[in-house]
Design an enzyme around this catalytic site. Structure first.
Site, PDB file in Angstrom:
ATOM      1  N   GLY A   1      34.746  31.524 -16.367  1.00 30.80           N
ATOM      2  CA  GLY A   1      35.735  32.243 -15.568  1.00 30.80           C
ATOM      3  C   GLY A   1      36.286  31.473 -14.392  1.00 30.80           C
TER       4      GLY A   1
ATOM      5  CD  GLU B   1      37.654  35.424 -13.390  1.00 32.92           C
ATOM      6  OE1 GLU B   1      36.560  35.865 -12.982  1.00 32.92           O
ATOM      7  OE2 GLU B   1      37.786  34.296 -13.896  1.00 32.92           O
TER       8      GLU B   1
ATOM      9  CG  HIS C   1      30.736  39.179 -19.325  1.00 34.31           C
ATOM     10  ND1 HIS C   1      31.787  39.446 -20.170  1.00 34.31           N
ATOM     11  CD2 HIS C   1      31.237  38.384 -18.352  1.00 34.31           C
ATOM     12  CE1 HIS C   1      32.869  38.827 -19.735  1.00 34.31           C
ATOM     13  NE2 HIS C   1      32.558  38.172 -18.626  1.00 34.31           N
TER      14      HIS C   1
ATOM     15  NE  ARG D   1      32.420  39.802 -14.605  1.00 33.07           N
ATOM     16  CZ  ARG D   1      31.979  38.561 -14.513  1.00 33.07           C
ATOM     17  NH1 ARG D   1      30.701  38.352 -14.267  1.00 33.07           N
ATOM     18  NH2 ARG D   1      32.790  37.542 -14.643  1.00 33.07           N
TER      19      ARG D   1
ATOM     20  CG  HIS E   1      27.249  37.587 -17.378  1.00 30.13           C
ATOM     21  ND1 HIS E   1      27.349  36.416 -18.110  1.00 30.13           N
ATOM     22  CD2 HIS E   1      28.111  37.449 -16.335  1.00 30.13           C
ATOM     23  CE1 HIS E   1      28.231  35.608 -17.542  1.00 30.13           C
ATOM     24  NE2 HIS E   1      28.690  36.207 -16.450  1.00 30.13           N
TER      25      HIS E   1
ATOM     26  NE  ARG F   1      28.017  37.243 -11.146  1.00 30.09           N
ATOM     27  CZ  ARG F   1      28.986  36.661 -11.849  1.00 30.09           C
ATOM     28  NH1 ARG F   1      29.928  35.956 -11.229  1.00 30.09           N
ATOM     29  NH2 ARG F   1      29.034  36.779 -13.149  1.00 30.09           N
TER      30      ARG F   1
END
Length: 533
Positions: free
Chosen positions: A52, A118, A244, A288, A356, A391
């Site tokens: 990413g 993102e 993820h 996420r 993830h 995160r």
């Protein structure tokens, strides 16, 4: 100005990702002797899998305060504002340091950095290298600089435990073999070696091998966290494990970067309907944890069948032109997709969530010191307070660079001062109910992974967590004394799993990546509220 340590000061760094390499290089600059220990070869770390990019305020129309706000919002109110401030404020300098080391971040026709957006970022501040090969580019540059330095590198060396004497860490005990473990070939039994040190830095990464579906390499078995727990260091927030949302559901668990959704790819169900907006007004670009749970919920509605990531509208024109664009913008992903017999220029590709990133870990202060004198922790193994309960995308590489540099500088300062201070902290052991009695299946790593995936994964409740605690307790009682690397790894996974499940039981409300179906959610801060944090 940082004080200069005695030239005999010896730092052992365990781990070779961006955090460990940055610590080593900064400690070397201050005159320390450095031994870098890595479980596999030097180049094989989680960093190289990061597609990413790296987030940072590198554009004139972006603001540090906005990066701070976005990080605090993503952290669901549980981030440490001081740590977040350090990350966002010092991030640009660390990115420029990477550029000076030779990392070629993608640039446009005007010579400026290409902006990437993102999820949960209010500004397109993500930098990439090679489209979706950012981690690989960073790893190569840092490894090249380290190999050209005077540092000693010990490859294929497994961390058995920390050496603690007189209340402080004095070195590491290693199992050094001739080759690393792989899925197809277990590690050979190696020789034991104790390496004395004035300072030890854990940079061992996360614990993705806890789960049946993971984006992590096989070396991510929680070794640093387990060693820190055995030594008595404070460990916190293990219940916050990020999943993820988009991993290919064909073949092994290959991550499809969030940057693909940042470019405009959409999530659709088996009928072609976009469903992410059912869960959040930001749809595919929601945090996420929200997107991952939305996918898991939709999969449940479809009897477990995967959902689809649709990139067929990302480029105008015919499929050939679209295929060329995808290959140019996402070369690593494009290659992986096509190797699995999929043509994402013409049809949506099946995806599923996977474990993830671990937000918790060994508790540190703002320069990487743990609660044990002489022990530091950086990167995913550390709990700096930056990530809180969730995160923010592309903050992990930045955290490794920022706090890795700070830890390398702090080692020099601490050595020069003649003392090795440690922040005070209470025990991190959560109080939980006794595990239920009963029988447990025979232990295998696959059985542990399935247990945590089902009982301590994206959605949890007391019944499932209690069952997991009971099974893990019996496995630990039955565990044999480790004799080979794979058995040490399994013991470490059980140690971390036990603490993760206990932490998840102790936190009875839902927040961020920790979602309990039997508990209410905490009120999470808005972007406006986060500004005042």
């Amino acid at each position: 100005m940082t004080a200069t340590p005695d030239a005999s000061t010896h730092a052992v760094v365990v781990g070779s990702g961006i955090a460990g390499l940055t610590v080593a290089l900064h400690a070397l600059e201050h005159g320390c002797r450095v031994t870098l220990v890595t479980k596999d070869v030097l180049e094989h770390a989680n960093t190289r899998y990061a597609q990413g990019g790296i987030a940072g305020v590198m554009f004139d129309d972006d603001r540090v305060d906005d990066h701070i706000r976005d990080t605090l919002v993503a952290g669901a109110g549980l981030s440490d504002p001081a740590a977040v401030g350090v990350l966002a404020t010092e991030g640009p300098a660390r990115i420029r340091e990477l550029v000076d080391l030779g990392v070629a971040f993608d640039r446009g026709a005007d010579g400026g950095f290409v902006k990437g957006l993102e999820a949960a970022h209010s500004y397109p501040r993500i930098l990439h290298s090679g489209g979706d090969a950012t981690g690989t580019a960073i790893e190569k540059a840092l490894v090249a600089r380290l190999r050209a330095s005077r540092a000693r590198v010990v490859e294929h060396a497994f961390l058995i435990d920390l050496v603690v004497q007189g209340g402080r860490v004095r070195g590491v005990e290693l199992l050094v073999g001739d080759r690393a473990a792989t899925d197809a070939s277990p590690a050979v039994a190696g020789r034991r070696e104790v390496v004395a040190a004035d300072a030890v830095v854990l940079a061992t990464g996360g614990a993705g091998e806890l789960y049946a579906h993971s984006t992590n390499p096989a070396v991510a078995t929680g070794d640093g966290i387990a060693a820190a727990l055995r030594a008595g260091a404070d460990v916190r927030d293990l219940e916050f494990f990020q999943f993820h949302p988009t991993v290919l559901a064909v073949g092994d668990s290959f991550l499809v970067s969030e940057a693909v959704r940042g470019e405009g790819a959409t999530l659709v169900d088996g009928r072609g309907r976009r469903f992410a907006f059912d869960a959040h007004p930001d749809g595919e670009l929601a945090p996420r944890d929200v997107v991952a749970r939305a996918i898991a919920h939709q999969m449940d509605l479809q009897d477990g069948r995967p959902v689809f990531l649709d990139a067929t509208h990302l480029h105008s024109g015919d499929p050939e032109a679209r295929a060329a664009f995808l290959a140019r913008r996402f070369p690593t992903i494009d290659r992986a997709v096509r190797e699995r017999g999929l043509d994402w220029a013409r049809e949506p590709i099946p995806v599923t969530p996977a474990a993830h990133y671990l937000m918790g870990g060994v508790t540190t202060d703002l320069v990487g010191r743990t609660t044990l004198p002489g022990l530091y922790a950086v990167g995913e193994v550390a709990r700096t307070g930056v990530h809180g309960a969730n995160r923010l995308a592309s903050n992990s590489l930045l955290e490794g660079a920022v706090f890795g540099a700070r830890a390398g500088d702090a080692i020099a300062t601490d050595a020069a001062s003649g003392g090795w201070p440690a922040p005070s902290a209470s025990s991190s052991a959560p109080e939980t109910d006794e595990a239920e009695s009963g029988t447990a299946p025979a232990f295998t790593r696959a059985a542990l992974q399935e247990l945590l995936w089902e009982c301590a994964g994206l959605v949890r409740d007391e019944a499932g967590l209690g069952h997991a605690a009971s099974v893990i307790a019996r496995w630990r009682d039955d565990a044999r004394a480790p004799v080979a690397e794979s058995e040490y790894e399994n013991e470490n996974l059980l140690v971390v799993a036990e603490r993760l499940v206990a932490a998840a039981r102790a936190r009875r409300e839902s927040v961020g990546a920790h979602f309990r179906s039997d508990a209410p959610a905490l009120a999470e801060p808005s972007r406006q509220e986060a500004v005042a944090c």
